[in-house]
Design an enzyme around this catalytic site. Structure first.
Site, PDB file in Angstrom:
ATOM      1  N   SER A   1      41.497  46.888  43.556  1.00  0.00           N
ATOM      2  CA  SER A   1      42.559  46.047  44.098  1.00  0.00           C
ATOM      3  C   SER A   1      43.591  46.866  44.858  1.00  0.00           C
ATOM      4  CB  SER A   1      43.259  45.321  42.945  1.00  0.00           C
ATOM      5  OG  SER A   1      44.453  44.713  43.377  1.00  0.00           O
TER       6      SER A   1
ATOM      7  N   ARG B   1      33.707  32.171  32.135  1.00  0.00           N
ATOM      8  CA  ARG B   1      33.917  32.684  30.787  1.00  0.00           C
ATOM      9  C   ARG B   1      32.603  32.896  30.035  1.00  0.00           C
ATOM     10  NH1 ARG B   1      39.566  32.074  28.922  1.00  0.00           N
ATOM     11  NH2 ARG B   1      40.687  32.259  30.907  1.00  0.00           N
TER      12      ARG B   1
ATOM     13  N   LYS C   1      38.253  36.250  50.738  1.00  0.00           N
ATOM     14  CA  LYS C   1      38.368  35.695  49.376  1.00  0.00           C
ATOM     15  C   LYS C   1      39.521  34.697  49.302  1.00  0.00           C
ATOM     16  CE  LYS C   1      39.086  37.256  44.558  1.00  0.00           C
ATOM     17  NZ  LYS C   1      40.466  36.922  44.280  1.00  0.00           N
TER      18      LYS C   1
ATOM     19  N   THR D   1      41.859  39.268  50.628  1.00  0.00           N
ATOM     20  CA  THR D   1      42.319  38.101  49.884  1.00  0.00           C
ATOM     21  C   THR D   1      43.368  37.370  50.699  1.00  0.00           C
ATOM     22  OG1 THR D   1      41.932  39.244  47.811  1.00  0.00           O
ATOM     23  CG2 THR D   1      43.352  37.308  47.729  1.00  0.00           C
TER      24      THR D   1
ATOM     25  N   TYR E   1      45.084  43.388  50.681  1.00  0.00           N
ATOM     26  CA  TYR E   1      46.101  42.395  51.054  1.00  0.00           C
ATOM     27  C   TYR E   1      46.702  42.816  52.391  1.00  0.00           C
ATOM     28  CZ  TYR E   1      46.336  40.058  46.502  1.00  0.00           C
ATOM     29  OH  TYR E   1      46.043  39.342  45.369  1.00  0.00           O
TER      30      TYR E   1
ATOM     31  N   HIS F   1      41.777  31.891  43.059  1.00  0.00           N
ATOM     32  CA  HIS F   1      42.532  33.025  42.509  1.00  0.00           C
ATOM     33  C   HIS F   1      42.783  32.791  41.005  1.00  0.00           C
ATOM     34  CE1 HIS F   1      44.943  36.464  44.455  1.00  0.00           C
ATOM     35  NE2 HIS F   1      45.047  36.684  43.164  1.00  0.00           N
TER      36      HIS F   1
END
Lengths: 370, 370, 370, 370
Positions: free
Chosen positions: D118, D298, D239, D167, D141, D263
Site C-alpha cells: 500500500s 471471510r 481498484k 485506488t 494513491y 473498499h
C-alpha cells in the site's frame, strides 16, 4: 438378538410435539455433543436455512372437504407402507444412547417405519440386522477401495437389507464451527469398517491440490453409480441430490429413487434448503419417479410441506437422534407417532384424505412481506 | 337478568389505544392463562403472521379529500349497523373475568356491537340471551351427533339469536406449544353441552388413522353446510375460510356470508394471515357477497386494512378477552370505542368518508425493501 | 431583536456526524420529551419505516467523474439558494432549549438556510420575524374559523415571511404510544393563537362520528387550498402529500410546490416512507415541478437519496430539535454544516457535480436479498 | 533484508476456519483498533451489506461430477498463479503487528500469493520490496502534486514491483462512526510520503464547496488514468469500480484489469456489496476482461461465490489484518491456506474441477423467503 434388554425410558413430561424432543435434547445432552448434532458444516448457514424454509412455507386450509376414511399409505420400491416417514441413516448412535441402533431399529419396527442403517453406525450392519425388523435398508458410503465397497454391499445383501441408499454429497466434509468451538471430538473407529485394511496414503504430484486431487480421487461419480447399480440387485436410492440436472441424469441411469437432501446442512454449507430445491427436482424427473426428502424436518407439518413440494416420503435424522437421546427406543417411537399425528392433523385441516391429495396442494409463501 | 351486579372496573390509567389492553393483559393476567390466550396452534407461526401481515400493509394518506359528514355504517344480514366491528365468539370467558359473557355482552349492547355467543361459552346460550342486547348471534360447532347439533340450533333460535355462525376450521386442534409449556389446563365442561350424552367411543378398523378416520368422522363438510342451511331460518355464516375455491363453493350453496379467518392462528398452524388471504377470497365471491374477517386485529388501523382488503366487517377475539381481563365490561366497551376512533382516524387521514371508500383504497407494502 | 443573548453552547465532543445529535439527544434530553420527539403516531410503524427506507436505498459510486468546481445550489420560488436543506417547521421549540426559535432561526441565518416558522411555535410569528434572517417562511395550519386563518396569513405577510407552507396531513393526530407511556404532556397554549377566541363547541347530530363529522368538519380540502391561494400573494407550498393523484390535483390548482412528507411518522401511522413515495409523486407532477421532501432524514446521504428520488430540496425536523436540545443555536448550525458535508461527500464519490446530477442518479436496493 | 527476525507466533488453538481469525481478533486486539478495522465509513451500512450479500448467496451442490485432477490455477497479467487469492493493499500494518508488512509479505511469498504493498504502508515500498517475494504489486494513491505521483510510480518500478493498482474510490473518506466512538486515532505520517513537501493549502473562492472544489480538485478522473497508463509500463489495475458504465469506460482506455470493490465499506457508505455488483460489471466488460473483487470475503466459500459471480481472482484485506494481529506471518499464511481449502471444498462439492467451472456456476438466493 439383543442380549442386553432395551432400556425403555419413560417418555418425559412435557413432550407434546415432535419438536419438543429437540428442545429437551438441548437440555439433557452433553453440550459438546448437542453442538455437534445441531451444527451444520462451517458456519451452518444451510442448517439454519433448512428450518427457515419450512417455516416460511404456508398451507391454505380447506376444512370442509371430506377426509374421513383417508390414510397416509404410500408405495416405495413396490412395497406399501402405512406412512411416509423413514428413519434416516444416522451414524454413531452410541453417542446418543447406550442402546444405540438397537433402540432406533426397535422403535422403527414398533411403528411400521423403515430403518436405514448407516455405514457409520455404532453397531455392525449384521448386529443391526439381528435386532431390526424386516423393513430395513442399508446406507452406503463409497470406500476408497472398490473391493471394500463391493464387500459391504454383499454383506448388506446377505444380512437381509431390502434397499440400498448411497450417500453422495459428502466425499469431503467441513466440520461445524459450532462443534469445534464446543470441543467435540467425533469417534474414529467404525464397526462396519474395522476389519478392512486402511487405505494407502495418497501420492500427490507437487502442486496438486490435496482436496481436489487427493481426497476427491475416490469420490463417487455418475460412473460409480452405474457400477453400483450393476453390482447389486437391491433397489438403489441416491441420497444428496439438489440439482435438477443431476436428478435427470440419475433417472436415465436407472436408479430406483432419489433423496433430495443437503445432509441436514452437514455437506456443502451454502446449499439451498431441500424443501426449496424439491419442486425443481420434481419437475425434472416427472410426476411418478420416486423422490424422498430429508433435511430440516422438525414437525408433521414439515412432512406435509415436503410432500406437497414433490416428495413421496421423508427421512428424519436429527429428530431421531434427539428422541433417542431423551428417551431411548420409546422416545424414537413416540417421536414418529407425534410426527404422524401432526401430519394427519395438517391433512385433516387442509382437506387431504391421501398423500396424493397432499401432492396436489399448493404451498404459499409466509412472511413474504416482512 | 344478571343477578350479580356487573363489576364496572375503572378503566386503568395508561390505556390510550386498543392495543394497550393486550399490553396490560400481559401484566395482569395469570401467566399460564395469558400464554393460552396469546398462543396459536403448535409453534404459533400463523398467530405471529397475523400480526406481521397487518404491520406490513401500508395506507397512502389522502388528507385533502372531504370526509366531513362521513360515517362507518354498514349493512349485514339486511340490518344496518353503526360500525363494522363485532365481538368474535370467544369461549370460556369465565377464565378472563368473573362476569364472563355477562360483561362482554353488556359491553356489546352499550356500544351497538353485535355479540356472538360461543358454543363453548362459560354461560349457556339461554343465560347469555337473558343479559345480551337484541343484536346477538350464536356460534355453532357441529357436534358428533347430528341430533345434538339440531337441538342446539333450535335452542339458539328459541333464545332469539338472529344469526348463526358455524365454525368449520377446527374439527381437530393442535394445542399451543406455548400454553403447554406454561402448564395451562383448559376447562373441560361446557355449559351449552353438559346435558347431552357423551358421544360413543369411535370404532376404528385396524390400521385406520385415529385422526383421519376417527376424529374427522364427524367433521363438517359442504354437505353438512347444506343440511344446516335447511335446518334453520337464521342467516348462516361460515367461519374459517381462507381458500378462494371454498369461498366460491359456499356462495353456490347459498350461505349468507363468509368469515375469512384462521381462528387467530388456533386452527392450522402454517395457514396464511387472514388479511393476506382476503383479496383472493373477495375476488372469487364478487364485490357484493358479505365477507367478514378476523384474526390478528389489534387496532382500528387493522380494521381499516381488513376492509380495504375486501371485508365488510370484522370480528375481534383476543382483544375482547384482553379488555375483559383488564377491566371487565367497561374495558370491552372502551376497547370497542378505541377501535372505532382509530379506524375513523385512519379514514379521516386517508380521505375515506364511508366504508365503501375504504373498500376502494389500495394498500401498499411496507418494509418490502427490508 | 432578541433581548436575551443567544446561548452559544459549545459543540460537545463526540459529534462527528449529523446523526450524532440524535444519539446525544437521547442521552441529554428529558426521557419523556425525547420519547415525544422520537415517537411517531400510535405504534410508530411509519416513523421506523422512514429510517429503514433510507437505509435500504443504495448508491453506486462513480469515483472517476470530474466533480471539481461543482456546487449544491438550487432555485426555489425563483430564489437561488446555496444548498437544498431547510429547517422544517417544528413547534414548541422552548421545550428543547431556552432560546427556542431564536436559536434555530439564528442558526438558519448563519448557514444560509431557510427557516420555516411553525404555527405552533413557542414564539409568535412576529417575534420570530424579529430575530430571523430574511429567508424565512411561515407554516400554516388551517384554523376552525376561516377568519382566524385569514388573519394569521395577513400577519405572516406583514411580518415579512416570503413563503407559505400549509400543512394538510394532520387535521387529527393520534398520539404516540411511546410518548404516552413516557408520560409526556404536550404544551397547550400557542403564542400565535392565544389572542383568538376559542372555537365554539361542535354540535353533532345523534349518531354522528365525533371524528368524521366533528373534528374533520374544518379539515382543509382541495377547495380550501384554492381559497388560500387566492388569499395570499406568497408562494404557497402544500406539505403532507404522498399520493400521486393528490400531487397532480394540486399542480392543476396552481400551488407553488409540494412537500412530500408523512410528518415524520406523526400523521397517519402506516403511511409509506416519504422516500418510498417520492418517485411516483415526481412521475405524476413532471420533471420540473418544485418538490421537497421531509421525514426520516438523519444524514447527508439521506439528503442525497431524497434528491436522487425526485426532490429538489429537503426539510429537517427531528435533527433540528435534537441539535437544538444538545447545543442550542450552535448545534443547529453545526448540524446543517455536517449534513452539507455528508451530502457533498456522497456527491463527490458518486460523480455528481450538481444537484441536477444527483437527480439523474439511479438508486439501488440494499439488503434486498436479506 | 529484514534485520529483526520474523516472529513466527504459534497458530492459536481454535483456528479452524479463515473466519476464526476475525473472531479471535475481536478478542485479542485493542478495542479501539478493532473498531477502526471492522468499521466502515459513517454508520457502516455497506460494510454490513458486504457480509450479508455473501451469506445470502447459495450454491447448488453437484456432487457426482468428476473433479479429481482439478486445480485452482488462474492467469493474471499473463502470469499463471496457483490460486486466485491476493493480499489486498492494507496500510499501516505496524498497527497490527510489530513485523508489519514484513510479516504479511513473507506469508504471501510462503503461500505463492501476490502481495500488494500500500501507498499507506508502515514500511516504505523499498523496504517492503527488500523482504517480499518477486510476486509483488504496488498500490498507488494519486497525490495532489502530479510530480509526486510520478515519482512514486518510478520508485515502484525501480523496486521491482510487477503490477500497479491505482485506488480511485476514496479521494475523500468519511470516518467510521464506530471508530470515532471508540476513540481511535489513525497514524498520520506515512513512510512512502514523508520525504515529499506538504501540498500547498487550497484557495477557494467565496461560496465554493470545501469538498467539491477543494478536496476533490486533485481527485483522479478518467483523464488521470490515461496519463498514468502512459507513465508506466506496468500492468495497470483500477481498484474501486462498481458501476458497469465506469468499467466499460476503463476497458476502452486500455487498463489491464479492474478490481470491483467498495473498499470494504470504507469508501461511499450506501454503496452496494461488491458481490452484488459484479455480475453487471462482468456483463459490461465481456467474458475475458480481467476482473478481481474485494470487500467482504471471510471464507473460501465467499471466494467461490465471487468467482461464480464473475471475478477472476480476489483480494483479502480485513482477514489479512486479523490474521496478522492474531498470529503474525504464520497467521497470514495459515489464513490463506484455510481460504484455499475452503474454496477447494466448495469446488469439490459443487462439481467444479477448475475456476472456469466455478465461473460457469449459477448462484441462487438464500433466505429469499424470509
Amino acid at each position: 438378538m439383543n442380549e442386553q434388554p432395551l432400556s425403555l425410558h419413560e417418555i418425559p413430561a412435557g413432550v407434546h410435539s415432535a419438536a419438543d424432543y429437540a428442545r429437551l435434547a438441548a437440555e439433557v445432552m452433553d453440550p459438546a455433543l448437542f453442538a455437534y448434532l445441531e451444527g451444520g458444516s462451517g458456519p451452518g448457514r444451510t442448517a439454519a436455512e433448512n428450518l427457515a424454509a419450512f417455516a416460511n412455507l404456508g398451507v391454505v386450509p380447506q376444512p370442509l372437504r371430506r377426509v374421513s376414511g383417508g390414510h397416509t399409505r404410500c408405495v416405495l420400491n413396490g412395497q406399501q407402507r402405512p406412512h411416509p416417514i423413514m428413519l434416516a441413516p444416522v451414524g454413531s448412535q452410541a453417542l446418543f444412547h447406550a442402546d444405540a441402533e438397537r433402540a432406533s431399529a426397535a422403535a422403527a419396527q414398533a411403528t411400521d417405519t423403515c430403518f436405514i442403517a448407516s455405514t457409520m453406525a455404532s453397531l455392525s450392519l449384521e448386529d443391526v440386522a439381528a435386532v431390526a425388523g424386516p423393513d430395513r435398508w442399508f446406507q452406503l458410503y463409497f470406500q476408497p477401495d472398490r473391493q471394500v465397497t463391493r464387500d459391504i454391499v454383499r454383506r448388506a445383501e446377505t444380512a437381509g437389507y431390502t434397499g440400498l441408499v448411497v450417500t453422495v454429497d459428502t466425499p469431503i466434509q467441513l466440520p461445524s464451527h459450532r462443534a469445534l468451538e464446543a470441543g467435540f471430538v467425533p469417534p474414529s473407529e467404525m464397526a462396519n469398517l474395522r476389519d478392512y485394511p486402511k487405505p494407502p496414503a495418497q501420492d500427490l504430484e507437487p502442486g496438486e491440490s490435496e482436496i481436489l486431487c487427493g481426497m476427491m480421487r475416490g469420490a463417487p461419480t455418475f460412473g460409480d453409480i452405474d457400477w453400483l447399480a450393476q453390482e447389486t440387485g437391491l433397489p438403489l436410492w441416491v441420497k444428496g441430490i439438489l440439482h435438477p440436472e443431476d436428478a435427470r441424469e440419475l433417472v436415465t441411469r436407472g436408479v430406483s429413487g432419489i433423496i433430495v437432501s443437503n445432509h441436514g446442512g452437514r455437506a456443502l454449507d451454502g446449499a439451498p434448503a431441500s424443501v426449496s430445491a424439491i419442486s425443481a427436482v420434481r419437475a425434472s424427473v416427472g410426476d411418478r419417479f420416486p423422490l424422498m426428502l430429508d433435511s430440516g424436518i422438525r414437525s408433521g407439518a414439515d412432512v406435509f410441506k415436503a410432500i406437497a413440494g414433490g416428495a413421496d416420503a421423508v427421512l428424519v435424522g436429527r429428530l431421531q437422534a434427539y428422541a433417542l437421546s431423551v428417551a431411548g427406543a420409546l422416545g424414537v417411537a413416540h417421536m414418529i407417532k407425534l410426527l404422524r399425528q401432526e401430519m394427519e392433523a395438517c391433512m385433516a385441516l387442509s382437506g387431504c384424505a391421501t398423500l396424493a391429495d397432499v401432492r396436489d396442494t399448493d404451498l404459499v409463501p409466509l412472511g413474504a412481506g416482512r
